[in-house]
Design an enzyme around this catalytic site. Structure first.
Site, PDB file in Angstrom:
ATOM      1  N   CYS A   1       8.676   7.536  -5.888  1.00  0.00           N
ATOM      2  CA  CYS A   1      10.094   7.334  -6.211  1.00  0.00           C
ATOM      3  C   CYS A   1      10.983   7.514  -4.972  1.00  0.00           C
ATOM      4  CB  CYS A   1      10.483   8.325  -7.314  1.00  0.00           C
ATOM      5  SG  CYS A   1      12.243   8.497  -7.602  1.00  0.00           S
TER       6      CYS A   1
ATOM      7  N   CYS B   1      13.792  10.063  -5.382  1.00  0.00           N
ATOM      8  CA  CYS B   1      13.223  11.418  -5.383  1.00  0.00           C
ATOM      9  C   CYS B   1      13.013  11.906  -3.958  1.00  0.00           C
ATOM     10  CB  CYS B   1      11.892  11.450  -6.132  1.00  0.00           C
ATOM     11  SG  CYS B   1      12.012  11.004  -7.873  1.00  0.00           S
TER      12      CYS B   1
END
Length: 135
Positions: free
Chosen positions: A62, A65
């Site tokens: 991600c 993230c």
């Protein structure tokens, strides 16, 4: 695919090193770095130990993230909160239990109770303010 396996191998080595060190990082009341959650029971223990606990549900693949990771690490070092990280790929059932539908998703707990849920990348000041409200 090999990058993900390399990251997992590094994390495993890190966890094994912490285990041989007697879990000194987790033994502290307020760890100065994020605690990587190993199971649902581990997260439950962190949350019920009291105080403010920021839980970051993330995935290695991600992009947002990865952008949030330095902020989460700084908050662990700079605040009184315990900061926990949950890898949704390794702990899928835990992510389902908390109804995580996208990453990053963060939950803030205070004295064992969920008080906030935040989805997406958030500014450090907003996260710090939320933590300090309950710390």
């Amino acid at each position: 695919m090999s990058d993900r396996n390399e990251i997992r191998r590094e994390k495993l080595e890190e966890l094994q090193k912490k285990a041989t060190d007697g879990g000194a990082t987790e033994a502290a009341d307020n760890p100065s770095e994020p605690v990587h959650v190993e199971s649902g029971e581990h997260l439950d223990k962190l949350v019920t130990e009291g105080g403010a606990v920021l839980v970051d549900f993330y995935a290695d693949w991600c992009g947002p993230c990865k952008m949030l990771e330095p902020v989460v690490e700084e908050l662990a070092a700079e605040t009184e909160a315990t900061v926990a990280k949950v890898d949704i790929d390794q702990l899928q059932q835990l992510a389902q239990r908390y109804r995580v539908q996208g990453v990053p998703t963060m939950f803030l707990f205070a004295d064992g109770e969920q008080v906030e849920q935040m989805v997406g990348v958030k500014q450090k000041d907003k996260l710090r303010s939320a933590i300090e409200q309950y710390a």
